[in-house]
Design a protein around this motif. Sequence first.
Motif, PDB file in Angstrom:
ATOM      1  N   UNK A 117       0.833  -1.202   0.000  1.00  0.00           N
ATOM      2  CA  UNK A 117       0.000   0.000   0.000  1.00  0.00           C
ATOM      3  C   UNK A 117       0.871   1.256   0.000  1.00  0.00           C
ATOM      4  N   UNK A 118       0.348   2.314  -0.572  1.00  0.00           N
ATOM      5  CA  UNK A 118       0.987   3.637  -0.602  1.00  0.00           C
ATOM      6  C   UNK A 118       2.153   3.709  -1.581  1.00  0.00           C
ATOM      7  N   UNK A 119       2.373   2.620  -2.359  1.00  0.00           N
ATOM      8  CA  UNK A 119       3.504   2.623  -3.288  1.00  0.00           C
ATOM      9  C   UNK A 119       3.078   2.111  -4.653  1.00  0.00           C
ATOM     10  N   UNK A 120       3.840   2.520  -5.659  1.00  0.00           N
ATOM     11  CA  UNK A 120       3.645   2.027  -7.022  1.00  0.00           C
ATOM     12  C   UNK A 120       4.836   1.141  -7.356  1.00  0.00           C
ATOM     13  N   UNK A 121       4.567  -0.095  -7.773  1.00  0.00           N
ATOM     14  CA  UNK A 121       5.629  -1.021  -8.154  1.00  0.00           C
ATOM     15  C   UNK A 121       5.657  -1.145  -9.667  1.00  0.00           C
ATOM     16  N   UNK A 122       6.862  -1.050 -10.264  1.00  0.00           N
ATOM     17  CA  UNK A 122       7.042  -1.167 -11.708  1.00  0.00           C
ATOM     18  C   UNK A 122       8.015  -2.302 -11.976  1.00  0.00           C
ATOM     19  N   UNK A 123       7.551  -3.342 -12.648  1.00  0.00           N
ATOM     20  CA  UNK A 123       8.358  -4.542 -12.901  1.00  0.00           C
ATOM     21  C   UNK A 123       8.875  -4.484 -14.333  1.00  0.00           C
ATOM     22  N   UNK A 124      10.187  -4.852 -14.509  1.00  0.00           N
ATOM     23  CA  UNK A 124      10.775  -4.780 -15.840  1.00  0.00           C
ATOM     24  C   UNK A 124      11.907  -5.798 -15.938  1.00  0.00           C
ATOM     25  N   UNK A 125      12.459  -5.930 -17.179  1.00  0.00           N
ATOM     26  CA  UNK A 125      13.580  -6.843 -17.419  1.00  0.00           C
ATOM     27  C   UNK A 125      14.880  -6.096 -17.737  1.00  0.00           C
ATOM     28  N   UNK A 126      14.778  -5.048 -18.557  1.00  0.00           N
ATOM     29  CA  UNK A 126      15.979  -4.461 -19.156  1.00  0.00           C
ATOM     30  C   UNK A 126      16.314  -3.104 -18.544  1.00  0.00           C
ATOM     31  N   UNK A 127      17.634  -2.791 -18.535  1.00  0.00           N
ATOM     32  CA  UNK A 127      18.097  -1.563 -17.916  1.00  0.00           C
ATOM     33  C   UNK A 127      17.601  -0.332 -18.665  1.00  0.00           C
TER      34      UNK A 127
END
Length: 779
Positions: free
Chosen positions: A721-731
């Motif tokens: 909660x209270x946060x945004x998570x961004x998932x990725x593979x590449x720099x």
Amino acid sequence: MHTEILEINENVCVTCQVDTRLSFNALINHLEDRVKTEHPIKAQFYKFLLDKLNQLSTSDIDITIANVEKYQEVLVLIYTILTPLVASEKDFFWAMSTPVPDKIFFSTDAFYNFYTDHKFHQRDENESTADTIEKKQIQFIYQLILKKFYNFTSAFKNEKLYTYTDPETGLNRYYSIQADTQFIDVKVNGELPELDFEEIATVMQAGKEIEVLAQLLPLNKFKLEGFTIITMEDITQNHAIHKIRSALVNHTYEREAYTPIIESLRTLAGNSKVHFGLMPFLTVNDKLVVDSNACDDSILVIASRKAGIDDQVFYDLVEEYRKDPKPIFYNKITEERTHDSQFLKIISAAGIYSYTLIPIFHNNKLAGVMELYSDHELVIDEVLLSKLKTAIPLLAQLFKYSIDAFNAQIDAVLKDKFTSLQPSVQWKFNEVALNYIRELNDTQQIPEIETVMFENTYPLFGAVDIRNSTIERNIALQQDLKALLLVLIETLKSIKEHVVLSLIDKLIYNTEEWLIRIGDYTSTNDEIMLSGFLQGEVEPFLKHVKESKSVATPAVDAYFDAVKEESGIGFQKRRELEASMQLINTSVSHYLDTAQSTLQESYPCYFSKFRTDGVEYDIYIGQSIAPERRFSNMYLKNLRLWQIRSMADIARITEGLSHKMEKPLYTTQLIFIHSNPINISFRNDERRFDVEGAYNIRYEIVKKRIDKVLIKGTTERLTQPDKIALVYFHQQEEFEYLEYIQYLQEQGSLTSEVEKLDLEELQGVSGLKALRVGVNYKK
């Protein structure tokens, strides 16, 4: 009345497992107590019988089955006192037997004739062995012992269901056979051990209760003195209704439910000449549909098909009826009547001589019809209709199930062949539909519909999830069930002050056991079993008490108020939770719906939103979606920036709703970044757009698995909660999104701290990384 001996276990050698003696002492004690409290006139009658019984008990005569005929006068007096005065022994199924039911020594004409005619002791092949009978005999004895000395009501039942086929009608009839043991004294030789009833309950569930009880309470220490009263009751009507309910529960809206329900309706009618048809009113665009297999049990539909009646003629007949649905009775269909009625022509052509149509309503809306028909002249009178009255609400539910199933089937086809057609992609579906129609007109074979595909589209995925929704649901369920059970206990205790029934103590005991059982964790099976206990045992008992004891009405009403889903305390926490979840999801959906129209103005994109415990969405953008407009990566970057900003907005919206919620809930915000374009297609075996190609499928796999991913080396969930998570593979994706984050930090939407995280490996997926940034609620 009959004093002939009837052998219950005829042709089966079973030795009684305990010493027994025929005695009237328990009855004498009962009558002496009643004399003190009854009206003087009734008390005089009791005293008269007491004098007769006392003469027997002081005469040192050993009353046995063999000489019981000598005491027929006393037995008739006992029957008179223990049965309603209005009960005729020609119709009332009543008998007296040895303490452990083995020999019947006194019975009414009705019982004796029924017993000798049907020989129901020989009909149940499953219970014809000595081992089975002996086991039931031992269960019966231990039930008496546990009740007498430990006030423990076991799971054993003194009730048996007997079924036979009536030779006159060819239909089944059902009887409940019950044993009343209140006039049995249980005596013990020696001391009784203390019992652990939790242990006994456990072994009962394992089916080993007899072995354990035999060690703790050897039967050679006990003696039974008295007699058992055996009664039979015709429960055909109740059993038929029960079978209809069971068919609904086991099959719900499935086609298989209709056959057992129709058989039960015939059992209810009790007339083999009466046949039944059922026809739910299925509609598409408010026009009747009768070519579904759900209508195969309607004699009107069957007769129309056999007669080759034009569909439009049939539809017109039924549509006319739908305008003014009311019961129709044709006790005798004559040739003269058929001349003026197309409807009766169809029925008569099928060999039907009498026909009745009963409309069935669900929530005041016509759901279908029930047909009664026969190849004989048949009068549908009030008696027959009253028998069927209790089945009408169940038929309404059956038709509602069928209608819902049919609508779901239509919906499934729509979702299988089509999707929610947004303006951005509808042009493609229009082209495919036109090509399909052209091919359909040009060839006699049914063509395959062309696959709708969009190539080289850029995907964006976002998920707004309600944190710990499953846990919150289970907690709310537990709290509601506890509150309901506490109300039930108070209700039963209040009733106990006005009603003298041992069953009340049993219900209180069972309720307290359930209160303990659901204390820590409530499984789906527990919920189903508890519902069965409340609806199958508690509610019928409370309704009966309310009807017979008006003084108990306030207490009973308090319970039924508690079980009202829309207002009762038994659903309060779940209502609060669902209201909070609904508030969040509605607000998020409204935000996304509003935002979508703005996004479409910059560049057309496909935006698919769907509900889970929260809200998830897919966005696809690319040249193939809008071939008439030139695509640029500028539009993609605009979408990506919007996605992070929108997640911050949504977090603030849901946080701002917390003061409006009776049950505060929190949301998590997740974005999955995938830079490479993918192909998407609407395949005929899918309900919505799906990715195309083996490489692109990896995108879908990751998207479905990251919602519960952990930070590498920890047990901490990425989404918080209270946060945004961004998932990725590449720099390179990290660099691009850090620019967006920095911009939004300067705008005040996000907090200053950014976490760079490695994520645990998922099945088939490794190398995942994430950015996590806080939402600024002060903006």
